[in-house]
Design an enzyme around this catalytic site. Structure first.
Site, mmCIF file in Angstrom:
data_model
loop_
_atom_site.group_PDB
_atom_site.id
_atom_site.type_symbol
_atom_site.label_atom_id
_atom_site.label_comp_id
_atom_site.label_asym_id
_atom_site.label_seq_id
_atom_site.Cartn_x
_atom_site.Cartn_y
_atom_site.Cartn_z
ATOM 1 N N LYS A 43 0.808 -1.198 0.000
ATOM 2 C CA LYS A 43 0.000 0.000 0.000
ATOM 3 C C LYS A 43 0.852 1.264 0.000
ATOM 4 C CE LYS A 43 -2.419 -2.241 3.476
ATOM 5 N NZ LYS A 43 -3.056 -2.222 4.803
ATOM 6 N N GLY A 44 2.154 1.107 0.308
ATOM 7 C CA GLY A 44 2.995 2.280 0.559
ATOM 8 C C GLY A 44 3.064 3.281 -0.583
ATOM 9 N N GLU A 98 7.374 2.525 -6.725
ATOM 10 C CA GLU A 98 7.658 2.083 -5.357
ATOM 11 C C GLU A 98 7.797 3.292 -4.439
ATOM 12 O OE1 GLU A 98 7.371 0.126 -3.089
ATOM 13 O OE2 GLU A 98 8.963 -1.380 -3.079
ATOM 14 N N ASP A 99 7.485 3.102 -3.180
ATOM 15 C CA ASP A 99 7.635 4.211 -2.231
ATOM 16 C C ASP A 99 9.094 4.395 -1.818
ATOM 17 O OD1 ASP A 99 7.614 1.784 -0.896
ATOM 18 O OD2 ASP A 99 6.106 2.344 0.587
ATOM 19 N N ASP A 102 14.950 0.017 0.055
ATOM 20 C CA ASP A 102 15.692 -0.126 1.299
ATOM 21 C C ASP A 102 16.764 -1.192 1.059
ATOM 22 O OD1 ASP A 102 16.066 0.309 4.081
ATOM 23 O OD2 ASP A 102 14.783 -1.387 4.564
ATOM 24 N N LYS A 130 17.089 4.606 0.222
ATOM 25 C CA LYS A 130 17.915 4.589 1.436
ATOM 26 C C LYS A 130 19.172 3.786 1.113
ATOM 27 C CE LYS A 130 15.006 3.932 5.310
ATOM 28 N NZ LYS A 130 14.497 3.015 6.352
ATOM 29 N N PHE A 152 14.032 5.630 9.994
ATOM 30 C CA PHE A 152 12.736 5.053 9.626
ATOM 31 C C PHE A 152 11.758 6.201 9.420
ATOM 32 C CE2 PHE A 152 8.747 2.855 9.791
ATOM 33 C CZ PHE A 152 9.045 1.730 9.044
ATOM 34 N N ASP A 159 4.122 3.753 6.126
ATOM 35 C CA ASP A 159 3.532 3.484 7.440
ATOM 36 C C ASP A 159 4.545 2.960 8.438
ATOM 37 O OD1 ASP A 159 3.861 0.905 6.123
ATOM 38 O OD2 ASP A 159 2.683 0.085 7.768
ATOM 39 N N ARG A 165 0.148 6.815 7.356
ATOM 40 C CA ARG A 165 0.140 6.920 5.885
ATOM 41 C C ARG A 165 -0.472 8.241 5.431
ATOM 42 N NH1 ARG A 165 1.404 1.807 3.840
ATOM 43 N NH2 ARG A 165 0.587 0.019 4.970
HETATM 44 P P1 IMP Z 1 13.194 -3.613 0.706
HETATM 45 O O1 IMP Z 1 12.719 -4.883 0.096
HETATM 46 O O2 IMP Z 1 14.018 -3.853 1.940
HETATM 47 O O3 IMP Z 1 13.885 -2.679 -0.250
HETATM 48 O O4 IMP Z 1 11.942 -2.911 1.346
HETATM 49 C C1 IMP Z 1 11.160 -2.053 0.689
HETATM 50 C C2 IMP Z 1 9.852 -1.865 1.442
HETATM 51 O O5 IMP Z 1 10.064 -1.758 2.861
HETATM 52 C C3 IMP Z 1 9.260 -0.551 1.045
HETATM 53 O O6 IMP Z 1 8.444 -0.705 -0.073
HETATM 54 C C4 IMP Z 1 8.504 -0.127 2.278
HETATM 55 O O7 IMP Z 1 7.205 -0.659 2.235
HETATM 56 C C5 IMP Z 1 9.264 -0.736 3.432
HETATM 57 N N1 IMP Z 1 10.160 0.257 4.086
HETATM 58 C C6 IMP Z 1 11.509 0.317 4.008
HETATM 59 N N2 IMP Z 1 12.004 1.352 4.712
HETATM 60 C C7 IMP Z 1 10.933 1.983 5.255
HETATM 61 C C8 IMP Z 1 10.792 3.156 6.091
HETATM 62 O O8 IMP Z 1 11.740 3.861 6.479
HETATM 63 N N3 IMP Z 1 9.510 3.485 6.416
HETATM 64 C C9 IMP Z 1 8.428 2.765 6.025
HETATM 65 N N4 IMP Z 1 8.514 1.670 5.240
HETATM 66 C C10 IMP Z 1 9.755 1.284 4.859
HETATM 67 MG MG MG Z 2 6.445 -0.604 -0.417
#
Ligand code: IMP
Ligand code: MG
Length: 179
Positions: A43-44, A98-99, A102, A130, A152, A159, A165
Site C-alpha cells: 500500500k505504501g 515504489e515508495d 531499502d 535509502k 525510519f 507506514d 500513511r
Molecule cells: P526492501 O525490500 O528492503 O527494499 O523494502 C522495501 C519496502 O520496505 C518498502 O516498499 C517499504 O514498504 C518498506 N520500508 C523500508 N524502509 C521503510 C521506512 O523507512 N519506512 C516505512 N517503510 C519502509
Molecule cells: Mg512498499
C-alpha cells in the site's frame, strides 16, 4: 491524531510535489508513445502513484500489486505477494512505482517476476532511496525522487504498523516508537 512519535519533517509536501512533477516530466519524455504500464506497489506507494500518474502526459495504463516484506519497522527479507497484477504483462513496457528502496529485495524480486511474465522492459521509479541499507548491489533503480539517510520514515503513504500513511509530509519516526 496523536503525532507525538514524529520527531521531524524530512521532506515537505511542497518539496514532494515539485519532485513528483519533475519525475513525471522525465518519464513522459522517455516513454512518449510507448503506452507504459505503471504498476504501483500497495500500500505504501499508493499516494505517490496517484500523484505521479497525473504528471504523465502521454497515454499510459495503471495496475497494482500488493507485496509485503516488513514487520513493523524490520525488514523480514521475505517478499510475500498478497495480491497479483490483473493485466497481462506480455510485451508491455512496465514501470514499477515504489515508495522506498531499502534492502532492494522487494524490487529485485518484482523486476524478475515481471520479466518472467513476459514484460518487454521493466524499469523502476522510487520516490525514496535509502542507499545505506542496500543489500542488493546490482539493482538498477532508473528514477529516484530523493536519497534519504538511514532513518525510519513515515507519511505520504509510508507506514509504521499501518499508521501515519495519511501525513502529507515525509517525517522521521522517533526511535522510541519501535524500540
Ligand atoms: P526492501 O525490500 O528492503 O527494499 O523494502 C522495501 C519496502 O520496505 C518498502 O516498499 C517499504 O514498504 C518498506 N520500508 C523500508 N524502509 C521503510 C521506512 O523507512 N519506512 C516505512 N517503510 C519502509
Ligand atoms: Mg512498499
Amino acid at each position: 491524531m496523536d503525532n507525538s512519535d514524529i520527531s521531524n519533517v524530512l521532506i515537505t509536501s511542497d518539496e514532494i510535489d515539485k519532485r513528483v512533477k519533475e519525475l513525471g516530466k522525465e518519464i513522459t519524455e522517455d516513454y512518449s508513445g510507448m503506452n507504459p504500464l505503471f504498476v504501483g506497489t500497495l500500500k505504501g506507494a499508493v499516494i505517490f502513484t496517484a500523484d505521479l500518474i497525473r504528471e504523465i502526459k502521454t497515454a499510459c495504463e495503471l495496475d497494482f500489486i500488493s507485496v509485503s516484506s516488513y514487520d513493523k519497522s524490520e525488514s523480514t527479507g521475505i517478499v510475500t505477494i498478497n495480491s497479483e497484477t490483473k493485466m497481462p504483462l506480455v510485451g508491455r513496457n512496465v514501470i514499477i512505482v515504489e515508495d522506498i528502496v531499502d534492502t532492494g529485495k522487494t524490487l529485485l524480486s518484482l523486476k524478475q517476476r515481471f520479466k518472467d511474465l513476459g514484460a518487454k522492459s521493466v524499469k523502476i521509479v522510487s520516490l525514496l532511496n535509502k542507499p545505506s541499507h542496500r543489500i542488493i548491489d546490482d539493482l538498477d533503480v532508473e528514477y529516484i525522487g530523493f536519497d534519504i539517510p538511514d532513518e525510519f520514515i513515515v507519511g505520504y503513504g509510508l507506514d509504521f504498523d499501518e499508521k501515519y500513511r495519511n501525513l502529507p509530509d515525509i517525517c522521521v519516526l522517533d526511535e522510541s516508537a519501535y524500540q
